[in-house]
Write an enzyme that holds these catalytic residues in place. Structure first.
Site, short mmCIF file in Angstrom:
data_model
loop_
_atom_site.label_atom_id
_atom_site.label_comp_id
_atom_site.label_asym_id
_atom_site.label_seq_id
_atom_site.Cartn_x
_atom_site.Cartn_y
_atom_site.Cartn_z
N ARG A 15 36.63 34.05 48.02
CA ARG A 15 36.99 33.07 46.77
C ARG A 15 38.65 33.44 46.52
O ARG A 15 39.31 34.07 47.29
CB ARG A 15 36.60 33.98 45.61
N LYS A 75 38.90 40.27 44.18
CA LYS A 75 38.30 41.39 44.34
C LYS A 75 39.40 42.75 43.84
O LYS A 75 40.80 42.25 44.04
CB LYS A 75 37.74 41.93 45.54
N TYR A 94 39.09 41.77 39.27
CA TYR A 94 37.89 42.78 39.01
C TYR A 94 38.07 44.02 39.79
O TYR A 94 38.81 44.02 40.87
CB TYR A 94 36.84 42.37 39.92
N HIS A 96 36.45 47.33 39.06
CA HIS A 96 35.21 48.45 39.26
C HIS A 96 35.55 49.70 39.32
O HIS A 96 35.20 50.45 40.06
CB HIS A 96 33.98 47.84 40.20
N GLU A 118 36.00 42.71 34.42
CA GLU A 118 34.63 43.09 33.99
C GLU A 118 34.58 43.81 32.83
O GLU A 118 33.65 44.26 32.33
CB GLU A 118 33.99 44.21 35.13
#
Ligand SMILES: NC(=O)c1ccc[n+]([C@@H]2O[C@H](COP(=O)([O-])OP(=O)(O)OC[C@H]3O[C@@H](n4cnc5c(N)ncnc54)[C@H](O)[C@@H]3O)[C@@H](O)[C@H]2O)c1
Length: 373
Positions: A15, A75, A94, A96, A118
């Protein structure tokens, strides 16, 4: 503002954080866009398309990080990127954080501003930058399930919709949220008999109103699940209890009550899975079989459809990114509470309580930065 788009370098990530259409929006609003060479290729967007939209192509990841005031990614940065991130740079991606301490410590050390997709959260508790990926995974779950029900792939050899004179397949969906709803649309559209199990009556009332006749709802409890599984062909796990591990609604002993060749797709695998025998798999080796029951538990399902996933993700991130570019992160976060909730680390301080608690790091309330600076 100068917006930079590095090429994703995490294994198998195709992506990209911005499409040529998004680049054009930034340029139209007076910003400059810098895209690393071939960053969009994995999603089908060539450098020329970005150039036509007014972006500049940079030859290396170093030049891309060096140039951007705001870096947009998909990411979390991986270790080789840590040193490229500068003090005061805004990173929108993102992260995390709670799942990886080295990343958290590296971002604290960088003194950058980390706004995590997120945790962008609206006042009604919805997570607008997670929804698109749940939509993709929910729809894909049925596509995958239908495929694996074919005999040569290990399934029991039933066509999801059947044909005139045969009964269609039975699909059980555990959890009727974003993933479950999208899965139900797909499965019912293909003609399957679908049952959604949830614990929320308001949610089931809503689903009963909007779903076609071949979708039924049922209260999720062990009794009902045990009654339903012997006749189910495809079971999709789509449960989420925010902030907690998913409950094991299908236990190991239940596999013996299923017909061999039943297919389980546990989309909730990223939260531990709602099927006890679920363990994370990859797109390279997506399935395994226990007690004759086929398990598909890929943790990043949207990664297999980067074209759709990139468009779905950027449809959701772009309006926020435009506000961040227009107002700067501080004013944008004051104006939009959902963006404020996305702030995790600011200039070396962890401003997200759960991340600070997880790694025993000092916590600084985000208001310190929004009110005082
Ligand atoms: N594997 C992947 O690639 C991938 C991609 C996207 C999302 N996900 C995961 O899919 C899961 C579902 O996400 P979502 O966006 O649909 O969440 P959601 O919050 O929209 O829906 C979860 C639903 O589960 C229901 N639920 C809670 N406890 C239940 C129980 N005991 N029995 C039945 N239902 C119960 C809730 O009422 C809610 O309707 C999450 O774990 C998410 O992280 C995985």
């Amino acid at each position: 503002m100068r917006i930079a788009i590095p090429k994703e370098i995490k294994n198998n990530e195709n992506r990209v954080a911005l499409t040529p259409a998004g680049a054009k929006e930034f340029v139209k609003n007076g910003h400059e866009v810098f895209v690393q060479k071939s960053a969009g290729e994995g999603s089908g967007f060539m450098d020329e398309a970005y150039e036509t939209a007014g972006a500049k192509i940079l030859p290396s990841i170093e030049a891309t990080y060096e140039t951007g005031e705001m870096v947009m990614k998909v990411k979390e940065p991986i270790s080789s990127e840590y040193e490229l991130i500068r003090e005061d740079q805004l990173l929108f991606t993102y992260f995390h954080f709670a799942s990886y301490e080295p990343l958290t410590r590296a971002m604290v050390k960088s003194k950058a501003v980390c706004l995590a997709y997120e945790t962008v959260e609206k006042p009604d508790k919805s997570l607008p930058l997670l929804v698109p990926m749940s939509e993709v995974a929910g729809r894909m779950a049925v596509q995958k399930g239908a495929n694996y029900l074919e005999k040569p792939l290990g399934g029991r050899g039933i066509l999801l919709g059947g044909v005139p004179g045969t009964l269609p397949a039975k699909v059980l969906i555990l959890g009727g949220g974003i993933v479950g709803t999208q899965a139900a649309w797909m499965a019912s559209g293909l003609g399957a008999d679908v049952i959604i199990l949830d614990v929320s009556l308001p949610r089931m009332r809503y689903l009963s109103d909007v779903m076609p006749k071949n979708v039924k709802t049922m209260m999720s409890n062990e009794y009902n699940i045990r009654n339903l599984i012997p006749t189910a062909d495809l079971i999709i796990g789509a449960v989420l209890i925010p902030g907690a591990k998913a409950p094991h609604l299908i236990t190991k002993d239940m596999l013996r009550e299923m017909v061999p060749g039943t297919v389980l797709v546990d989309v909730a695998v990223d939260q531990g899975g709602c099927i006890e025998t679920c363990k994370p798999t990859t797109h390279e080796k997506p399935t395994y079989t226990i007690e004759g029951v086929l398990h598909y538990c890929v943790a990043n399902m949207p990664g297999a459809v980067p074209y759709t996933s990139t468009l779905a993700l950027t449809n959701a991130t772009l309006p926020y990114a435009l506000e961040l570019a227009k107002r700067g992160w501080r004013d944008a976060c004051i104006r939009y509470p959902e963006l404020k909730a996305g702030l995790n680390i600011i200039k070396g301080d962890v401003v997200y309580q759960a991340v600070a608690n997880t790694f025993n790091l000092p916590y600084v309330p985000v208001s310190y930065y929004l009110n005082n600076n």
